[in-house]
Enzyme design. Structure first.
Site, PDB file in Angstrom:
ATOM      1  N   HIS A  16     -24.296-136.078 -63.718  1.00 51.50           N
ATOM      2  CA  HIS A  16     -25.506-136.671 -64.279  1.00 51.50           C
ATOM      3  C   HIS A  16     -26.733-136.190 -63.512  1.00 51.50           C
ATOM      4  O   HIS A  16     -26.896-136.499 -62.331  1.00 51.50           O
ATOM      5  CB  HIS A  16     -25.375-138.200 -64.169  1.00 51.50           C
ATOM      6  CG  HIS A  16     -26.462-138.957 -64.841  1.00 51.50           C
ATOM      7  ND1 HIS A  16     -27.212-139.906 -64.185  1.00 51.50           N
ATOM      8  CD2 HIS A  16     -26.914-138.946 -66.124  1.00 51.50           C
ATOM      9  CE1 HIS A  16     -28.066-140.446 -65.019  1.00 51.50           C
ATOM     10  NE2 HIS A  16     -27.918-139.881 -66.200  1.00 51.50           N
TER      11      HIS A  16
ATOM     12  N   GLU B  33     -25.278-132.670 -67.030  1.00 55.45           N
ATOM     13  CA  GLU B  33     -26.185-133.358 -67.955  1.00 55.45           C
ATOM     14  C   GLU B  33     -27.605-133.173 -67.458  1.00 55.45           C
ATOM     15  O   GLU B  33     -27.848-133.147 -66.240  1.00 55.45           O
ATOM     16  CB  GLU B  33     -25.832-134.845 -68.021  1.00 55.45           C
ATOM     17  CG  GLU B  33     -26.686-135.678 -68.978  1.00 55.45           C
ATOM     18  CD  GLU B  33     -27.925-136.293 -68.336  1.00 55.45           C
ATOM     19  OE1 GLU B  33     -28.745-136.870 -69.067  1.00 55.45           O
ATOM     20  OE2 GLU B  33     -28.086-136.185 -67.089  1.00 55.45           O
TER      21      GLU B  33
ATOM     22  N   HIS C  15     -36.480-136.670 -65.970  1.00 55.50           N
ATOM     23  CA  HIS C  15     -36.071-137.865 -66.708  1.00 55.50           C
ATOM     24  C   HIS C  15     -37.260-138.736 -67.089  1.00 55.50           C
ATOM     25  O   HIS C  15     -37.418-139.132 -68.239  1.00 55.50           O
ATOM     26  CB  HIS C  15     -35.085-138.690 -65.883  1.00 55.50           C
ATOM     27  CG  HIS C  15     -34.702-139.980 -66.537  1.00 55.50           C
ATOM     28  ND1 HIS C  15     -35.426-141.158 -66.369  1.00 55.50           N
ATOM     29  CD2 HIS C  15     -33.698-140.286 -67.393  1.00 55.50           C
ATOM     30  CE1 HIS C  15     -34.872-142.121 -67.093  1.00 55.50           C
ATOM     31  NE2 HIS C  15     -33.827-141.615 -67.715  1.00 55.50           N
TER      32      HIS C  15
ATOM     33  N   ASP D  28     -31.996-134.058 -68.662  1.00 54.73           N
ATOM     34  CA  ASP D  28     -33.009-134.570 -69.583  1.00 54.73           C
ATOM     35  C   ASP D  28     -34.103-133.528 -69.692  1.00 54.73           C
ATOM     36  O   ASP D  28     -34.418-132.843 -68.705  1.00 54.73           O
ATOM     37  CB  ASP D  28     -33.617-135.869 -69.055  1.00 54.73           C
ATOM     38  CG  ASP D  28     -32.565-136.900 -68.721  1.00 54.73           C
ATOM     39  OD1 ASP D  28     -31.990-137.467 -69.652  1.00 54.73           O
ATOM     40  OD2 ASP D  28     -32.322-137.133 -67.515  1.00 54.73           O
TER      41      ASP D  28
ATOM     42  N   GLU E 108     -30.332-134.053 -73.051  1.00 57.93           N
ATOM     43  CA  GLU E 108     -30.946-135.210 -73.715  1.00 57.93           C
ATOM     44  C   GLU E 108     -32.423-134.957 -73.957  1.00 57.93           C
ATOM     45  O   GLU E 108     -33.173-134.668 -73.021  1.00 57.93           O
ATOM     46  CB  GLU E 108     -30.779-136.478 -72.887  1.00 57.93           C
ATOM     47  CG  GLU E 108     -31.400-137.687 -73.576  1.00 57.93           C
ATOM     48  CD  GLU E 108     -31.368-138.962 -72.756  1.00 57.93           C
ATOM     49  OE1 GLU E 108     -32.118-139.899 -73.107  1.00 57.93           O
ATOM     50  OE2 GLU E 108     -30.629-139.017 -71.761  1.00 57.93           O
TER      51      GLU E 108
END
Length: 279
Positions: free
Chosen positions: A24, A51, A66, A53, A139
């Site tokens: 993450h 992962e 993020h 953002d 994301e």
């Protein structure tokens, strides 16, 4: 190189296989999140994927951040979407990170890239260099002043690396995630072979406990707190043939629960610890 199963959410696990471990924001327990060092550390651990953002800068570059604002993870201030990339590159994006023992991450003083903001292009280049089938979860953050431009820019960047035509051997296997159904529908129109993940957090009124998902999406991303409270939601999605990703899985009891429920992916800040538990 051959594409897998029509670029579907493929890579189906067999019953009893361990969940895949996704770092993450990189190995964000030991390095500043979304920095190149966080991702290269995760690669070194042998994770199944990463992962990130993404947000658009004022001059329309996708950066791995993020928060809406720069305040928490840099020495600057301001809304990311109002700042140009050149300004963001002037900031230090890593010195805020302190480990539990009060020290900086190991080797921080020797890493010239440590404090630099990471663009999506640079991250994808690092992923491609790994020459592995790394699960790559991206994301898109909404709401934003740029609306659908985020997804349009994302598809442009993915195309530069040949990542919009389905999963290819020795290249990142991209999944685009969002809490915004509209954003996911835009992605489906722009790059229909890129699998989508519908993120669901605690308290979301749209949450359906019967395992249903919007048309064209067959991966759900569940807040670990939902799984703790209502583990039957995992079975409901599995019965409908959906893959289940769970975030953010950091605690041993959550790892055990995800293994028992046979989830597909655990997204964690602590990839080293989670992988050790699985072993």
């Amino acid at each position: 190189m051959q594409a897998s199963a029509a670029g579907s959410a493929g890579e189906r696990r067999q019953p009893g296989d361990k969940p895949r471990v996704v770092a993450h924001r990189g190995a964000s327990d030991t390095h500043a999140e979304h920095t190149l060092a966080a991702y290269t550390t995760a690669f070194g651990l042998g994770v199944d994927g990463i992962e990130c953002d993404v947000r658009l800068t004022a001059d329309h570059h996708l950066v791995c951040v993020h928060d809406r604002r720069a305040n928490r993870t840099s020495n600057g201030k301001g809304v990311i979407s109002t700042l140009e990339l050149a300004r963001l590159e002037e900031l230090d994006w890593a010195s805020w990170k302190v480990l539990d023992d009060g020290t900086a991450p190991e080797g921080a003083d020797r890493d010239p890239e440590r404090g630099r903001i990471l663009t999506l292009r640079k991250l994808l280049a690092a992923l491609v260099d790994q020459r592995q089938d790394l699960l790559t979860l991206i994301e898109t953050k909404h709401p934003t002043r740029y609306g659908g431009l985020v997804e349009r820019q994302l598809v442009t960047v993915l195309r530069e690396f040949g990542l919009t035509t389905g999963d290819l051997s020795q290249l990142p296997h991209v999944r685009v995630m969002s809490f915004s159904l509209l954003a996911l529908m835009r992605m489906r129109g722009l790059a229909p072979q890129v699998p989508l993940v519908y993120l669901v957090e605690m308290g979301a009124p749209r949450m359906s406990f019967d395992g249903s998902l919007p048309t064209g999406i067959d991966i759900v991303g569940l807040d670990v707190r939902i799984v703790r409270r209502t583990p039957s939601i995992v079975r409901a999605h599995q019965r409908r043939g959906h893959q289940v990703y769970v975030w953010t899985v950091n605690e041993p009891e959550d790892v055990e629960r995800c293994v028992e429920l046979d989830v597909d992916v655990m997204i964690t800040d602590r990839p080293r610890d989670v992988m050790a538990l699985l072993d």
